[in-house]
Design a protein around this motif. Sequence first.
Motif, PDB file in Angstrom:
ATOM      1  N   MET A  18      -2.281  10.988   3.427  1.00 51.63           N
ATOM      2  CA  MET A  18      -1.379  11.619   2.466  1.00 51.63           C
ATOM      3  C   MET A  18      -0.885  10.595   1.442  1.00 51.63           C
ATOM      4  O   MET A  18      -0.065  10.920   0.588  1.00 51.63           O
ATOM      5  CB  MET A  18      -0.195  12.252   3.185  1.00 51.63           C
ATOM      6  CG  MET A  18      -0.598  13.370   4.129  1.00 51.63           C
ATOM      7  SD  MET A  18       0.839  14.029   4.998  1.00 51.63           S
ATOM      8  CE  MET A  18       0.062  15.295   6.023  1.00 51.63           C
ATOM      9  N   LEU A  68      -6.842  22.104  -1.031  1.00 55.66           N
ATOM     10  CA  LEU A  68      -5.895  21.202  -0.373  1.00 55.66           C
ATOM     11  C   LEU A  68      -4.738  20.849  -1.306  1.00 55.66           C
ATOM     12  O   LEU A  68      -4.958  20.428  -2.433  1.00 55.66           O
ATOM     13  CB  LEU A  68      -6.650  19.936   0.059  1.00 55.66           C
ATOM     14  CG  LEU A  68      -5.906  18.897   0.897  1.00 55.66           C
ATOM     15  CD1 LEU A  68      -5.419  19.472   2.213  1.00 55.66           C
ATOM     16  CD2 LEU A  68      -6.813  17.695   1.145  1.00 55.66           C
ATOM     17  N   TRP A  69      -3.558  21.017  -0.849  1.00 55.61           N
ATOM     18  CA  TRP A  69      -2.309  20.674  -1.546  1.00 55.61           C
ATOM     19  C   TRP A  69      -2.081  21.486  -2.826  1.00 55.61           C
ATOM     20  O   TRP A  69      -1.278  21.118  -3.665  1.00 55.61           O
ATOM     21  CB  TRP A  69      -2.217  19.169  -1.841  1.00 55.61           C
ATOM     22  CG  TRP A  69      -2.431  18.329  -0.615  1.00 55.61           C
ATOM     23  CD1 TRP A  69      -3.408  17.400  -0.418  1.00 55.61           C
ATOM     24  CD2 TRP A  69      -1.656  18.355   0.603  1.00 55.61           C
ATOM     25  NE1 TRP A  69      -3.307  16.847   0.837  1.00 55.61           N
ATOM     26  CE2 TRP A  69      -2.236  17.415   1.490  1.00 55.61           C
ATOM     27  CE3 TRP A  69      -0.545  19.075   1.043  1.00 55.61           C
ATOM     28  CZ2 TRP A  69      -1.741  17.170   2.770  1.00 55.61           C
ATOM     29  CZ3 TRP A  69      -0.063  18.834   2.317  1.00 55.61           C
ATOM     30  CH2 TRP A  69      -0.659  17.895   3.158  1.00 55.61           C
ATOM     31  N   GLN A 122       5.152  15.567  -1.690  1.00 63.13           N
ATOM     32  CA  GLN A 122       5.135  17.032  -1.738  1.00 63.13           C
ATOM     33  C   GLN A 122       5.160  17.624  -0.337  1.00 63.13           C
ATOM     34  O   GLN A 122       5.806  18.641  -0.086  1.00 63.13           O
ATOM     35  CB  GLN A 122       3.894  17.524  -2.501  1.00 63.13           C
ATOM     36  CG  GLN A 122       3.984  17.231  -3.994  1.00 63.13           C
ATOM     37  CD  GLN A 122       3.090  18.150  -4.819  1.00 63.13           C
ATOM     38  OE1 GLN A 122       2.564  19.147  -4.318  1.00 63.13           O
ATOM     39  NE2 GLN A 122       2.936  17.824  -6.093  1.00 63.13           N
ATOM     40  N   THR A 159       2.152  10.960  -4.242  1.00 61.02           N
ATOM     41  CA  THR A 159       2.304  12.341  -4.701  1.00 61.02           C
ATOM     42  C   THR A 159       2.221  13.341  -3.547  1.00 61.02           C
ATOM     43  O   THR A 159       3.075  14.218  -3.399  1.00 61.02           O
ATOM     44  CB  THR A 159       1.207  12.679  -5.728  1.00 61.02           C
ATOM     45  OG1 THR A 159       1.193  11.659  -6.725  1.00 61.02           O
ATOM     46  CG2 THR A 159       1.459  14.032  -6.373  1.00 61.02           C
ATOM     47  N   ILE A 160       1.201  13.207  -2.741  1.00 55.68           N
ATOM     48  CA  ILE A 160       0.965  14.186  -1.675  1.00 55.68           C
ATOM     49  C   ILE A 160       1.981  14.022  -0.552  1.00 55.68           C
ATOM     50  O   ILE A 160       2.558  14.999  -0.070  1.00 55.68           O
ATOM     51  CB  ILE A 160      -0.478  14.047  -1.154  1.00 55.68           C
ATOM     52  CG1 ILE A 160      -1.428  14.508  -2.251  1.00 55.68           C
ATOM     53  CG2 ILE A 160      -0.675  14.820   0.132  1.00 55.68           C
ATOM     54  CD1 ILE A 160      -2.838  14.027  -2.076  1.00 55.68           C
TER      55      ILE A 160
END
Lengths: 545, 545
Positions: free
Chosen positions: A291, A247-248, A311, A307-308
């Motif tokens: 998120m 993930l990510w 992004q 952060t997520i």
Amino acid sequence: MYLSKQNNIIFCFLLCSSLFGYAQTEKFPLGNYEELTDEKAYDGIDIWSKQTDTQLSWGTTDTRYIKLNVPSIRKGLNFSAKAWKGERVNAQAVLWTKKDLSNVTVTVSDLKCGASVIPSSVIKTNFVRYVMTDELNKDGEGACGYRLNKAEWDSSLVADVLDIVKRIDVKANTVQPVWVTIWIPSGTKAGKYNGKLTVSGENTSPMTLNIDLEVLNRTLPSPKDWHFHLDLWQNPYSVVRYYQVPLWSPAHFDAMRPIMQLLANAGQKVITATIMHKPWNGQTEDPFDAMVGKTKKIDGSWVYDYTIFDQWVEFMQSVGIDRQINCYTLIPWALKFDYFDQATNRVLFVKTEPGNTLYNEYWGNFLADFAKHLQQKGWFDKTTIAMDERPLESMIETIKLIRSINPEFKISLAGHYHPEIEKELYDLCIAFGYQYPGEVKADREKAGKISTVYTCCTEARPNTFTFSPPAEAAWIGWHVMAANYDGYLRWSYNSWTIDPLRDSRFRTWAAGDCYLLYPLRRSTKYTNRSSDGGCYQPFLSACTG
Amino acid sequence: MYLSKQNNIIFCFLLCSSLFGYAQTEKFPLGNYEELTDEKAYDGIDIWSKQTDTQLSWGTTDTRYIKLNVPSIRKGLNFSAKAWKGERVNAQAVLWTKKDLSNVTVTVSDLKCGASVIPSSVIKTNFVRYVMTDELNKDGEGACGYRLNKAEWDSSLVADVLDIVKRIDVKANTVQPVWVTIWIPSGTKAGKYNGKLTVSGENTSPMTLNIDLEVLNRTLPSPKDWHFHLDLWQNPYSVVRYYQVPLWSPAHFDAMRPIMQLLANAGQKVITATIMHKPWNGQTEDPFDAMVGKTKKIDGSWVYDYTIFDQWVEFMQSVGIDRQINCYTLIPWALKFDYFDQATNRVLFVKTEPGNTLYNEYWGNFLADFAKHLQQKGWFDKTTIAMDERPLESMIETIKLIRSINPEFKISLAGHYHPEIEKELYDLCIAFGYQYPGEVKADREKAGKISTVYTCCTEARPNTFTFSPPAEAAWIGWHVMAANYDGYLRWSYNSWTIDPLRDSRFRTWAAGDCYLLYPLRRSTKYTNRSSDGGCYQPFLSACTG
């Protein structure tokens, strides 16, 4: 007149796909794969044996040609269409054979008009593959509700997947449609172009169809400049599971790039962001998750990790989806809210509801910090705090809280029309069949607000189930514009089933409800395939020559 | 000669408690409470009726007087003891009655020697309360293993809890012991002191016992200066559950202060720190958890949060336990290691084992950061990476990793004696009955290393179960010194059972295995009671006059 052009809409239908690739095993993501089979009665050897060996004809994009039946088709070797510069034109050719064919390939020539050329590189051909579907609810009135026991539902194999594998074997007594898409470069000179599509195979002579395309002297803007407010909710979590990527991680973003590029090409305006754990209580095969990280420190203060979120938003912007960010949700179906608890080193949940002190503490703290963060990123004006239908009282309380933190926050809702809160909603999406009353739509337009319409499992038709007549998808777009909505919303762009390429049935709702796009096949999954992107409404191919 | 003084040891036995307090309901923490009852046969009315109304006598600290039996006691009104300055002297008086007594209180006079005084304020009296216990395993050889069905075990009510409630009702035909502790101020002048202990009640005449205490001209240092390396593992998580306070909140620290102060007064040297989730797989009623937060970021890097670890260590230092910090563990019983995953917003676990790449990545990253943090705090030299018995191969691999990160890390082990790793272990604790071979103990002493001994459920005796003869606790201390160990370790200072004041039985091991200290009763739970602290070995009262 072409509605699609006049209203600048093009959006995805299930007959969109992705898809190069070839591989040995059937682990996800699928490489080369066998389709499922259903239990229907199809044309027997007696009927097939009356056919000449192998035949090719233009068909129509409005038909799902049945895999095991001789197609009932008025054979035609010429496809003719008129189109704008910048438009995508779709067509469907149909190949059927009473003998096994190996290594079938499709080639297209450049289209020429005197010295002018539409190069073959802008013409994509896809073998159409077959997926398992089911049906409407037994009363024929809709498609909502559980369908845990697949055996209770009439299932069949339908043409829907556009496979971009370059060569395919075609078994005796089967149909193999070929989907053709021409994305006319906007710099093309107007004129009448023609060229050829050729189907070859190891054990058959090459067969040829003609393409006649008249390019008119009008230009369709590029998708990002379309006004149509398209909002198909993206599910990054499905991509992780299907492609088995972290993930990510960079691999995750690589896997999502062609998928989201297709969506951008369809004119998508909205980034779907989830700011809490399971906003829809995990109704999809792959639940949406937060998120934004929320940590409660032992001194009672909160810290947030964007952060997520950052992004994800930056990634979506990089593929051209940058108009709006809808953040779900302060009112989930299950009223419990996750956070990381510094003391226990665990993820805990606050159970509370709109209007309560705990609720206002949890969300109030967050909203204040979030507003600051969005302002720093320059995103505040394009972000909405998003809801879908919840009890009116809860929505009123939630809006009150949002306003108390920052009166400038934009708010969105997909749900019923509530006069009590309409004015608070920057982006309001109501269900198919409902109208904005009186002057509301005009007033909203004047105020720069967005007013759209959605379909979901409720509508028997029009819909985009894998068994829906393909033209219904096109019709939705026409309807949106005819009924003066600003755009269209669907809750599921890619909430894939377990094996989406072979089986579109799900534990709830009619097959196809959960996704409008099939995953890429293995071996191409990490390739940036934006140049191959594109998924097209069938009705665009209904142009007359 | 008094072993306790010569070797500077004093440590806790189950007959230690805390305990003021009085309250209305029986929600935890308990306020005023009824003891449980067992199914034994006790003295009947025929025996009790032969007694005079109410009697008081000195007893011995070596006896658990049975609640419902007329005590078999040689009545004596004089308690005589010799003691050092700074020593704590214990005695037990016994009250028994054939009629109900209300509001019984105990008072003590100053002890006087001419013009010198030991003030009554340093003399504590506690009513001894009764707790449910069970027994050794059926073979009589130990006390390990599950005992999920309480009915399979012979259970009885035993005197163990020191209740500091100031007044108590005593029912007809019962025994009410009174525990007496005199902590002689170190500035006391040598000499023969005497005074009186008086028991009063609403419906009985005051009864008096004499105290004769000879203070010798020698001084016992204060507990923090004792050499005896006492290591009773603390469980902060039990305190949270029993007192219903938020983990690591000010209320939590307030509740722990008197508890840990008692431990400091017993000469504890080691802070028990847990650097991962469930180092012992949750074997206690309240599992230990990570005091260090570990977060894996989406870029693969790690960040660590020492907020809780720091607060815990600083708190323990503030009560005087500051010699060593033992950090459990890199080798838990279940080889899975928790972290907060930034991508998923969830706590995840790495399953790996010593020697593996994942293991070395998880722990190597942490150890490097931890070393830096400890150095910044000035704690590096007093910290050990602590293990308890694990397979030798695993320990070797783990030590290899620790050394590769920082060769100066101290390492501790409670387990078997392994010559292969002995030299690596700064703090080594071996099981009761085992000796350090040859010159090992002397060599370790020269190298400044610590070599101790432990008991646990394995030993039928000596032990500190709630049914163990009280003198065994004292004997352990004597044995430690006689056999030339540096100190003693027990795995459980306060891993309380669900209802520790009333029922010391647990789902595993014999009753009392999990805790050496009872919780305070409600209404005093947040009071800093350090001035009331103190728990004493029964054998200290065995001094002859």
